[in-house]
Structure formats: structure tokens, C-alpha cells
Design an enzyme around this catalytic site. Structure first.
Site, mmCIF file in Angstrom:
data_model
loop_
_atom_site.group_PDB
_atom_site.id
_atom_site.type_symbol
_atom_site.label_atom_id
_atom_site.label_comp_id
_atom_site.label_asym_id
_atom_site.label_seq_id
_atom_site.Cartn_x
_atom_site.Cartn_y
_atom_site.Cartn_z
ATOM 1 N N GLU A 1 0.816 -1.210 0.000
ATOM 2 C CA GLU A 1 0.000 0.000 0.000
ATOM 3 C C GLU A 1 0.853 1.264 0.000
ATOM 4 O O GLU A 1 0.508 2.260 -0.649
ATOM 5 C CB GLU A 1 -0.955 0.006 1.193
ATOM 6 C CG GLU A 1 -2.126 -0.960 1.059
ATOM 7 C CD GLU A 1 -3.040 -0.625 -0.106
ATOM 8 O OE1 GLU A 1 -3.099 0.546 -0.507
ATOM 9 O OE2 GLU A 1 -3.699 -1.542 -0.617
ATOM 10 N N TYR B 1 -6.221 6.315 4.960
ATOM 11 C CA TYR B 1 -6.386 5.374 3.851
ATOM 12 C C TYR B 1 -5.628 4.067 4.100
ATOM 13 O O TYR B 1 -6.206 2.979 3.995
ATOM 14 C CB TYR B 1 -5.906 5.999 2.541
ATOM 15 C CG TYR B 1 -5.853 4.977 1.434
ATOM 16 C CD1 TYR B 1 -7.011 4.609 0.753
ATOM 17 C CD2 TYR B 1 -4.660 4.346 1.096
ATOM 18 C CE1 TYR B 1 -6.990 3.642 -0.238
ATOM 19 C CE2 TYR B 1 -4.628 3.371 0.111
ATOM 20 C CZ TYR B 1 -5.793 3.023 -0.551
ATOM 21 O OH TYR B 1 -5.769 2.045 -1.508
ATOM 22 N N ASP C 1 -9.482 6.441 -1.407
ATOM 23 C CA ASP C 1 -8.494 7.204 -2.170
ATOM 24 C C ASP C 1 -9.158 7.762 -3.421
ATOM 25 O O ASP C 1 -10.385 7.714 -3.573
ATOM 26 C CB ASP C 1 -7.287 6.324 -2.521
ATOM 27 C CG ASP C 1 -7.656 5.199 -3.487
ATOM 28 O OD1 ASP C 1 -8.863 5.025 -3.781
ATOM 29 O OD2 ASP C 1 -6.743 4.499 -3.956
#
Length: 354
Positions: free
Chosen positions: A36, A119, A137
Site C-alpha cells: 500500500e 487510507y 483514495d
């Protein structure tokens, strides 16, 4: 339309069409976290080889925490936004020191880790622990703004907060799959720039923008600021089979990375000769080479290059370039992390030393 109506068709589509990714094969905290962070500002196909190399060399949180910075930066070389990997290591050290090496599984603890915001915390909690936490996002905001026909500014924190709450209120028990399905839909089908593949979308019958033929009007976001332009001259200073590198300071843009010496502005050959004379560098075969451009989020570098083959090491080199390191082309590829902004000049050197 109730948002929950998209859950089943979206999940069914995802499990039939999801891409193969190494972190999906092993959705551990470490793999999901590293992926991520890498995926911020970077495409999946670019990230995969970086991810595989990274976890092969640094397979655990402990090994990441203990890694030498130069090794860390070299593994990240070319991905850009180098603060991401520095923050990864800081957070790894936090996990080792504050959590005895066991990653936290609560939102409040996760966002205390360096570099993990709303996020990333949502992605980890839903994908790793199957908790009903949203990861919102740009991709997800684009999907929802079209599905809902929502003309709110997606760059607004109020909009992001409202969308996050809406997702969490309507998230199915398969939070892991749902989070990834929204990501996948935004990446493969509901793509930006008014060119979505609506005919392949599993939830088009629920999409207000599709129904009203207003896809190109969504999402709505305020115009970004114009990037500033900075002109720089790059010097490939050579002596025999070595190239001079400098390490950037530990603050500001591209901090701590290695680069070819550069100066602000563009200069004629005569101006460059005078500049080199002032440094005590004798290079009668100096010549102008390729130009390049690199775009950062907030500025553009317009680069002009000179190759500077030295006749000897020159008395002034140590006095004026104290931080200089003489590196071979092999060391540039294997040891020292050079920003992607200079890729054109590394390519030029590859041809020069063939």
C-alpha cells in the site's frame, strides 16, 4: 438506490476478475502494508517487481527496521517520493520497540505509526483483519461520485469523510473483498479522464452517472496549482572509469540520495568552461549532451547536461566537492540510489561505458 445494492454484484465481479498480485497471495500485515505504501502515486505494474525485490531482501518487519539507509534507498530507487520508505522504516522501528514486533490491529494504534494515515489504516484493517473500515483514495472517490451522481469536490476533506462513513455503514461482512473490489473497479473499469469501460462494469445498472450519460462530469475536483519550473545543468564529471556523485543533504527534495553534480540554471559551453576553471577542473573535451525533463508533484526540472571528462583528478576537486564520491557505472546500478529524475543521464553513461 441504496449503496448496499452494489455489494453482491461487485464482489462477484471481483472474485472472477481480480488481478494476480504477490501481496494478494499472502495478505499478511507486512505484505499489505509495504504494497500500500508503494502503491501511493505509483501504478500496480510498476510496483510488483519493486515489491518482490523489497520483500526478498527485507522479508520481515525486523529486517526492515534494521536495514542500512543506503540499502533501503537503493531498493526504492525509481519509485520516487522517498519519504515513503523512510517512514516505512521508522514505523517498523516503532512496531519493534513499542509493540514488541507484533503489528497493531486497531485503527487508533495504526495511525500512530509513521506514514500510516486514514487510507492505509483502512486498507490494512479491512484486507488483513477483515474489519469494516474503508480505504478511501482517488479511485474509490471517483467510483462513488459516479455511482451516486455526487458533484461534491472530491479533494475536500468533508467529502472524503462523508464517503468514508457511507462505505463503512454499507460494507458487507466480506470487508476484505469489498475494499479490494472498489480498488479494482477504479483501476480497471471506472478509470479517469472520462474514458471508463461502462459496458464491462458490474454495477452500471446502479450508476447514476451512467444512467444520465454524465460520466464525463464526475468526479468534480478543484484545479490543482500550476507547477513551478526549475532549470538545472547536470554535470557528468568523469575520470578514467569513474563518475563523480554527490550525496544530497538530509533535508528538502530527494534528501539523502546520490546525484550527479548539478547547478541551477542553463549555461553555454563558454560559461561552463569558466565555471569549471573556477573549480580548478581541467576538461578540454567537455561537451553538451542530452536534455531531459522530470515532473514532480509541485515542480518541473528542465535539465541540460554536460559530460566533463577530466584530464587528471584536478587539485580543486577535493576542495570544492568535499562530499564527492567516485563511483563506477556498476556501483551506480548496484550500490548508490540515484533519483529517477536523472535516469536520462544514467542511460547516457551506460552507452558511454559500453
Amino acid at each position: 438506490m441504496k449503496l448496499k445494492e452494489i455489494n453482491q454484484p461487485l464482489l462477484e465481479w471481483f472474485y472472477q476478475n481480480q488481478r494476480n498480485m504477490p501481496w494478494r497471495d499472502h495478505p499478511s500485515f507486512y505484505y499489505v502494508w509495504v504494497s500500500e505504501i508503494m502503491l501511493q502515486q505509483t501504478r500496480v505494474d510498476t510496483v510488483i517487481p519493486y515489491f518482490e525485490r523489497f520483500v526478498e531482501q527485507l522479508p520481515t518487519i525486523e529486517s526492515l527496521a534494521q536495514a542500512d539507509e543506503d540499502v533501503l534507498l537503493k531498493l526504492w530507487e525509481g519509485l520516487g517520493y522517498y519519504n515513503r520508505v523512510r517512514n516505512l522504516q521508522i514505523a517498523a522501528k516503532q512496531i519493534m520497540e513499542e509493540y514488541q514486533g507484533t503489528p497493531p490491529s486497531s485503527y487508533d494504534d495504526l495511525i500512530k505509526l509513521k506514514g500510516i494515515g486514514e487510507y492505509t489504516a483502512g486498507a490494512i484493517l479491512s484486507i488483513v483483519y477483515n474489519q469494516k473500515k474503508a480505504a478511501v483514495d482517488g479511485n474509490v472517490l471517483r467510483v462513488l461520485s459516479r455511482v451516486l451522481g455526487d458533484s461534491s469536490d472530491i479533494t475536500s476533506l468533508t467529502t472524503k469523510k462523508r464517503m468514508k462513513e457511507l462505505i463503512e455503514q454499507n460494507m458487507p461482512d466480506d470487508a476484505r473483498g469489498f475494499t479490494q473490489s472498489l480498488m479494482e473497479l477504479g483501476a480497471l473499469i471506472c478509470i479517469p479522464n472520462g474514458k471508463p469501460k461502462c459496458e464491462s462494469c458490474p454495477i452500471r445498472s446502479f450508476c447514476k452517472a451512467y444512467q444520465t450519460n454524465t460520466i464525463s462530469q464526475f468526479p468534480v475536483k478543484k484545479a490543482s496549482k500550476k507547477r513551478s519550473i526549475e532549470k538545472r545543468t547536470v554535470l557528468l564529471i568523469l575520470y578514467q572509469d569513474k563518475i563523480l556523485l554527490e550525496k544530497r543533504t538530509n533535508s528538502g527534495l530527494l534528501k539523502g540520495l546520490y546525484e550527479y553534480p548539478s547547478i541551477e540554471g542553463h549555461f553555454t559551453k563558454n560559461e561552463m568552461k569558466y565555471y569549471l576553471d573556477e573549480l580548478g577542473l581541467y576538461a578540454p573535451e567537455m561537451k553538451k549532451i542530452v536534455s531531459a525533463k522530470h515532473i514532480f508533484s509541485h515542480k518541473e526540472w528542465h535539465l541540460q547536461g554536460y559530460v566533463v571528462p577530466l584530464i587528471d583528478t584536478a587539485l580543486g576537486i577535493n576542495k570544492h566537492l568535499k562530499e564527492g564520491i567516485w563511483a563506477s557505472i556498476e556501483e551506480i546500478h548496484q550500490v548508490y540510489s540515484i533519483p529517477k529524475a536523472y535516469q536520462t543521464y544514467t542511460n547516457w553513461l551506460d552507452e558511454y561505458f559500453q
